[in-house]
Design an enzyme around this catalytic site. Sequence first.
Site, PDB file in Angstrom:
ATOM      1  N   HIS A 181     -12.659   0.641   2.398  1.00 67.91           N
ATOM      2  CA  HIS A 181     -12.196   1.834   3.115  1.00 67.91           C
ATOM      3  C   HIS A 181     -12.382   3.112   2.303  1.00 67.91           C
ATOM      4  CE1 HIS A 181     -10.194  -0.987   5.865  1.00 67.91           C
ATOM      5  NE2 HIS A 181     -10.152   0.033   6.706  1.00 67.91           N
ATOM      6  N   LYS A 185      -6.992   6.271   2.233  1.00 66.89           N
ATOM      7  CA  LYS A 185      -6.131   5.297   2.921  1.00 66.89           C
ATOM      8  C   LYS A 185      -4.926   4.973   2.045  1.00 66.89           C
ATOM      9  CE  LYS A 185      -6.326   0.823   5.276  1.00 66.89           C
ATOM     10  NZ  LYS A 185      -5.497   1.330   6.379  1.00 66.89           N
ATOM     11  N   ALA A 225      -0.909  13.941  15.461  1.00 65.04           N
ATOM     12  CA  ALA A 225      -2.061  14.643  16.053  1.00 65.04           C
ATOM     13  C   ALA A 225      -2.879  15.441  15.042  1.00 65.04           C
ATOM     14  CB  ALA A 225      -1.575  15.560  17.178  1.00 65.04           C
ATOM     15  N   GLY A 235      -1.665   2.431  16.626  1.00 63.13           N
ATOM     16  CA  GLY A 235      -2.729   1.974  15.728  1.00 63.13           C
ATOM     17  C   GLY A 235      -2.287   1.967  14.283  1.00 63.13           C
TER      18      GLY A 235
HETATM   19  N1  NAI Z   1      -5.708   0.634  14.690  1.00 61.04           N
HETATM   20  C1  NAI Z   1      -6.834   1.285  14.371  1.00 61.04           C
HETATM   21  O1  NAI Z   1      -7.906   1.085  15.001  1.00 61.04           O
HETATM   22  C2  NAI Z   1      -6.812   2.262  13.249  1.00 61.04           C
HETATM   23  C3  NAI Z   1      -5.664   2.418  12.533  1.00 61.04           C
HETATM   24  N2  NAI Z   1      -5.590   3.359  11.557  1.00 61.04           N
HETATM   25  C4  NAI Z   1      -4.290   3.543  10.957  1.00 61.04           C
HETATM   26  O2  NAI Z   1      -3.702   4.702  11.536  1.00 61.04           O
HETATM   27  C5  NAI Z   1      -2.840   5.340  10.598  1.00 61.04           C
HETATM   28  C6  NAI Z   1      -3.236   6.797  10.456  1.00 61.04           C
HETATM   29  O3  NAI Z   1      -4.494   6.893   9.836  1.00 61.04           O
HETATM   30  P1  NAI Z   1      -5.150   8.319   9.511  1.00 61.04           P
HETATM   31  O4  NAI Z   1      -5.245   9.107  10.753  1.00 61.04           O
HETATM   32  O5  NAI Z   1      -6.351   8.055   8.712  1.00 61.04           O
HETATM   33  O6  NAI Z   1      -4.013   8.968   8.563  1.00 61.04           O
HETATM   34  P2  NAI Z   1      -3.735  10.511   8.256  1.00 61.04           P
HETATM   35  O7  NAI Z   1      -2.968  10.535   6.995  1.00 61.04           O
HETATM   36  O8  NAI Z   1      -5.003  11.292   8.367  1.00 61.04           O
HETATM   37  O9  NAI Z   1      -2.789  10.980   9.474  1.00 61.04           O
HETATM   38  C7  NAI Z   1      -1.433  10.658   9.595  1.00 61.04           C
HETATM   39  C8  NAI Z   1      -0.750  11.803  10.317  1.00 61.04           C
HETATM   40  O10 NAI Z   1       0.578  11.412  10.623  1.00 61.04           O
HETATM   41  C9  NAI Z   1       1.402  12.545  10.392  1.00 61.04           C
HETATM   42  N3  NAI Z   1       2.802  12.145  10.250  1.00 61.04           N
HETATM   43  C10 NAI Z   1       3.451  11.728   9.127  1.00 61.04           C
HETATM   44  N4  NAI Z   1       4.736  11.463   9.419  1.00 61.04           N
HETATM   45  C11 NAI Z   1       4.900  11.740  10.738  1.00 61.04           C
HETATM   46  C12 NAI Z   1       6.007  11.670  11.624  1.00 61.04           C
HETATM   47  N5  NAI Z   1       7.229  11.261  11.206  1.00 61.04           N
HETATM   48  N6  NAI Z   1       5.831  12.010  12.915  1.00 61.04           N
HETATM   49  C13 NAI Z   1       4.621  12.415  13.356  1.00 61.04           C
HETATM   50  N7  NAI Z   1       3.530  12.508  12.567  1.00 61.04           N
HETATM   51  C14 NAI Z   1       3.670  12.159  11.276  1.00 61.04           C
HETATM   52  C15 NAI Z   1       0.807  13.211   9.160  1.00 61.04           C
HETATM   53  O11 NAI Z   1       1.263  14.536   8.998  1.00 61.04           O
HETATM   54  C16 NAI Z   1      -0.668  13.097   9.472  1.00 61.04           C
HETATM   55  O12 NAI Z   1      -1.119  14.210  10.229  1.00 61.04           O
HETATM   56  C17 NAI Z   1      -2.938   4.505   9.307  1.00 61.04           C
HETATM   57  O13 NAI Z   1      -1.896   3.552   9.287  1.00 61.04           O
HETATM   58  C18 NAI Z   1      -4.278   3.797   9.467  1.00 61.04           C
HETATM   59  O14 NAI Z   1      -4.338   2.605   8.733  1.00 61.04           O
HETATM   60  C19 NAI Z   1      -6.656   4.150  11.242  1.00 61.04           C
HETATM   61  C20 NAI Z   1      -7.840   4.004  11.900  1.00 61.04           C
HETATM   62  C21 NAI Z   1      -8.023   3.044  12.970  1.00 61.04           C
HETATM   63  O1  LIG Z   2      -6.789   3.612   7.475  1.00 62.51           O
HETATM   64  C1  LIG Z   2      -7.848   3.397   8.095  1.00 62.51           C
HETATM   65  O2  LIG Z   2      -8.818   4.159   8.041  1.00 62.51           O
HETATM   66  C2  LIG Z   2      -7.933   2.198   8.935  1.00 62.51           C
HETATM   67  N1  LIG Z   2      -6.856   1.491   9.123  1.00 62.51           N
HETATM   68  C3  LIG Z   2      -6.745   0.306   9.909  1.00 62.51           C
HETATM   69  C4  LIG Z   2      -6.401  -0.869   9.035  1.00 62.51           C
HETATM   70  O3  LIG Z   2      -5.659  -0.723   8.060  1.00 62.51           O
HETATM   71  O4  LIG Z   2      -6.861  -1.980   9.338  1.00 62.51           O
HETATM   72  C5  LIG Z   2      -7.933   0.098  10.807  1.00 62.51           C
HETATM   73  C6  LIG Z   2      -9.238   0.477  10.184  1.00 62.51           C
HETATM   74  O5  LIG Z   2      -9.540  -0.450   9.201  1.00 62.51           O
HETATM   75  C7  LIG Z   2      -9.201   1.881   9.632  1.00 62.51           C
END
Ligand code: NAI
Ligand SMILES: O=C(O)C1=N[C@H](C(=O)O)C[C@H](O)C1
Length: 258
Positions: free
Chosen positions: A144, A148, A13, A80
């Site tokens: 990106h 990332k 979160a 996600g």
């Molecule tokens: N499927 C989709 O549409 C999208 C997927 N993503 C993916 O989502 C993931 C997160 O991306 P962001 O928010 O940019 O990363 P971020 O690094 O900003 O956030 C990750 C969060 O997870 C927390 N975290 C780490 N270990 C944890 C645990 N054991 N339990 C609970 N929380 C924990 C961190 O402290 C941090 O607040 C990445 O894998 C990214 O590629 C990102 C954007 C869109």
């Molecule tokens: O880390 C990101 O920002 C994103 N991660 C996802 C991915 O690895 O495909 C989705 C989106 O591209 C944003």
Amino acid sequence: MDTNQIGVAVVGAQGRMGRTVCEAVEGAEDLELAARLDAGDDITGLASTVASVGIDFTVPSVTEENVHALLDAGLHAVVGTTGWTEDSLGRVREHLEQVNADRDGNGGLGVLIAPNFALSAVLAMHFAAQAARFFESAEVVELHHPNKVDAPSGTALTTARHIAGARGEAGLGPMPDATETQVDGARGAVVDGVHVHAVRLRGLVAHEEILLGNAGEQLTIRTDSFDRASFMPGVLLAVREVVRRPGLTLGLENVLDL
Ligand SMILES: NC(=O)C1=CN([C@@H]2O[C@H](COP(=O)(O)OP(=O)(O)OC[C@H]3O[C@@H](n4cnc5c(N)ncnc54)[C@H](O)[C@@H]3O)[C@@H](O)[C@H]2O)C=CC1
Ligand SMILES: O=C(O)C1=N[C@H](C(=O)O)C[C@H](O)C1
């Protein structure tokens, strides 16, 4: 909480996506934000809250463990986070079979994992798979933000696999490429025979270009997420759908009926 509302816990979160998801859930009348968890918080405790769906946007190294913990706590999961493999997906499928066998009469739990929740990205992947069989060459370029942690992106991996699958079904052989590489990595990563290139650039959010080529012509399919708001309609749709889809659903395209 209104009995018609779905209680939601957001895991990760405090992250970029987690914060945006919390706001989106708070803004949705049919959803109730029941818990915000981040690193160090205990997922087990969600069993005694009104949360029935957990949304995971964390890091590839912990997401599988979080999903198993959400299932043990009796929650559906929308995921996600990237980094899933055939093995980790298989373990989630097995876990779902076990928990759902024990829940007779209570409705089965569901897990929906999607590499990208943005409609433009889901459609880009779909169109790329449709187009792949008509072209000799296909390459994927993902671009990106530099924070990332994984490369190539989950979306690019999925896109490449879909292209490779479509080419395989159409009986296409390897793509033309006479390169004698001078520097390792110059041609990017190779995913199921498809080259994938990863750009990390300050100012970007999430973008992907799929290049498809024949002699004398090119088709470019491009998706741009300029803001994390782009992922929210897909995430909220997944929450509403996962409660009535027992088992594992991979990709938002299944929910959109593409
Ligand atoms: N499927 C989709 O549409 C999208 C997927 N993503 C993916 O989502 C993931 C997160 O991306 P962001 O928010 O940019 O990363 P971020 O690094 O900003 O956030 C990750 C969060 O997870 C927390 N975290 C780490 N270990 C944890 C645990 N054991 N339990 C609970 N929380 C924990 C961190 O402290 C941090 O607040 C990445 O894998 C990214 O590629 C990102 C954007 C869109
Ligand atoms: O880390 C990101 O920002 C994103 N991660 C996802 C991915 O690895 O495909 C989705 C989106 O591209 C944003």
